[in-house]
Design an enzyme around this catalytic site. Sequence first.
Site, PDB file in Angstrom:
ATOM      1  N   HIS A 141       0.848  -1.185   0.000  1.00 51.09           N
ATOM      2  CA  HIS A 141       0.000   0.000   0.000  1.00 51.09           C
ATOM      3  C   HIS A 141       0.885   1.237   0.000  1.00 51.09           C
ATOM      4  CE1 HIS A 141      -3.015   2.929   1.338  1.00 51.09           C
ATOM      5  NE2 HIS A 141      -3.900   2.093   0.849  1.00 51.09           N
ATOM      6  N   ASP A 155      -8.184  -4.657  -0.189  1.00 46.93           N
ATOM      7  CA  ASP A 155      -8.730  -5.457  -1.286  1.00 46.93           C
ATOM      8  C   ASP A 155      -8.734  -6.945  -0.984  1.00 46.93           C
ATOM      9  OD1 ASP A 155      -9.106  -3.239  -2.971  1.00 46.93           O
ATOM     10  OD2 ASP A 155      -6.978  -3.255  -3.485  1.00 46.93           O
TER      11      ASP A 155
END
Lengths: 386, 386
Positions: free
Chosen positions: B272, B323
């Site tokens: 991320h 996700d």
Amino acid sequence: MAVEFKAGLKDVVAVNSSITAVDGDQGLLSYRGYDIRDLATQATYEEVVYLLWYGELPTQPQLREISRELAAARPLPQPVLASMRTYPKRAHPLEALRTAVSIVGMHDPDAASNKREATLRKATRLTAQIPVMVGAWQRLREGQEPVAPLVDGSAAENFLYTVTGRRSTPVAARTMDMIFILHADHEINASTFAMRVAVATFTDLHSAITAAIGTLKGPRHGGANEDVLEMLLEIGDPSRAARYIEERWEARSRMTKEERAKPENRIPGWGHPVYKVDDPRAGVLREMARKLVSETGNTKVFDIAVRVFETMHRVSDLPVNVDFFSAVVYHALGIPIDLCTSIFAAARISGWSAHAMEQYNDKLLRPRAHYTGPPPRQFVPVSQRS
Amino acid sequence: MAVEFKAGLKDVVAVNSSITAVDGDQGLLSYRGYDIRDLATQATYEEVVYLLWYGELPTQPQLREISRELAAARPLPQPVLASMRTYPKRAHPLEALRTAVSIVGMHDPDAASNKREATLRKATRLTAQIPVMVGAWQRLREGQEPVAPLVDGSAAENFLYTVTGRRSTPVAARTMDMIFILHADHEINASTFAMRVAVATFTDLHSAITAAIGTLKGPRHGGANEDVLEMLLEIGDPSRAARYIEERWEARSRMTKEERAKPENRIPGWGHPVYKVDDPRAGVLREMARKLVSETGNTKVFDIAVRVFETMHRVSDLPVNVDFFSAVVYHALGIPIDLCTSIFAAARISGWSAHAMEQYNDKLLRPRAHYTGPPPRQFVPVSQRS
């Protein structure tokens, strides 16, 4: 975690780019090293498209090839025209264009691929079709049938043809060609930047161009174009220009900084986030406008613009920007006010495409926000809130 | 002219924002000061929408009012449904959504106003309608007739209803409500940032949301959601998970930095730009997924995900992102892979709207590019080029 905060990212370098250089202090603009004034007066828009996409000016065979490809790609796919027929006639041309590009993306055979060759094919189709979409919408909203583009002629000539349904005069066609060259790129202004943020996620070209069109629509960006003409028409006569500007400028000087920043309190066509001196495109546009109105004899709006120009330079230290004399040129060509920003898009699609191809090889653009909200607090169930 | 260049604007502060705080080092996320884990487990999505837009959690009358407004705004205007019926069935759901939002903007009575009250009305309509658009497209592309939304029920419940045509179980409805809360905002990730760049030109909300949807589509952003499920299904069995991950990770270690950055070489759901430790939403989502599959007894994909999770934490130092377990939840709810990112959009519209309202009071976002192209050069006419 964060480096210095610069409001509005002013002067922050967000990307490296080999496409367009803007020197705001000296008032210089170049595409791939070529001065915009040379390109506007000596090249054609098709040469500039090649230059933006491939980095070099085309040879004669290369120019023939890209011109042929662009001409062949001009006819709008049937679903796009069918969709445009259903839009409410009061829709802003950029809303129609934003939607038409979103539609055509769903029908593009290369929609799902971001490989350079696929992006070039999509860029060719969009660069060919966006001017035709703008022309088609102009006719549709006036209750006229769209005309198919010519099989020959330049992008600029075809744009005028799809708006008017008639072949344009050589002067009008050449003027529009220069307009297209001058608007083809401008580094990472807001629409290009929004588009690069989109592309940086590896989204598809149509999604990114849809984002660019939506961004261009803002009155702080492309939309200013339309405000210029409204102002000139509101002034109505050259004799009233100096006083009108003096009064507006005087009123501005009594406002707070916040009030001055509001779009309705700006003088449209003046001031720029990058240029400290007059935009180099403005001189070319002024000369184009002068030639056009001397042909038609209808010089009033041009004369008003010149008086506004002189007065603004007397009362303020703001530089003139690209929108100011563009508006006069559009008016001289008989283009409706609210179509001006769509012409910007019809030309800028070439630059947006070049920036997309560059950004597909670059990093995700993900800055941070500085949090200014409430500190951590305890959740209270709704039944206990008062 | 320019300050330090930070590739990808990493850690550069682009805006001040009072909406969402992300602490990437500690793995904390809060909306308006409330920890995301408290909101996900104790609030409803409608409460969170109110919180994002008005800065405070609603009282009971305020919650009733916003719930009523959202419910009343759910039915899609007829031109939107008519347009969606014409899209090619193979279109990606986000392409359909991007286009449908662009269409509905042309029919919105407040399209031209950016005043806060007008933007709130538009945000209410979009927040109500985007989940319904996603459901309608899912049915249309499968050759089914769209169903009208319920006159009651939550946004999440209605989303499931418009996809399936049936009222969902309480567990499914509550799960989807939590999914909506967890996806409602996340500071200025790429789609929100692109949207804020658009809004900063004072463009209209529909243009900005169209830009956000197009940006979300990128596989480096929302699109990653869909890649996770593809990977888990490709692994096929929990017993193969460890080896699959070990091999992919080993192959990655032999790649150049450039190769590793390509989307196809990443492990979807991991890594991320902000979080250095596991995303706080992932823990909530894992627990939701566990509950769901223990109800149905179909635990295979969940078990694969847990093995991948354990293996990734063993072989790499990447944090898990939002996700990863979202994909497992969607699979357990029977949602098709390529609809996942549209659910993200269906929830994120509330956060995008909050950021738009904030950005309308802020500056133009106009950074600079550092020019890396050819130096100034002399124009040569095409006849003299070789």
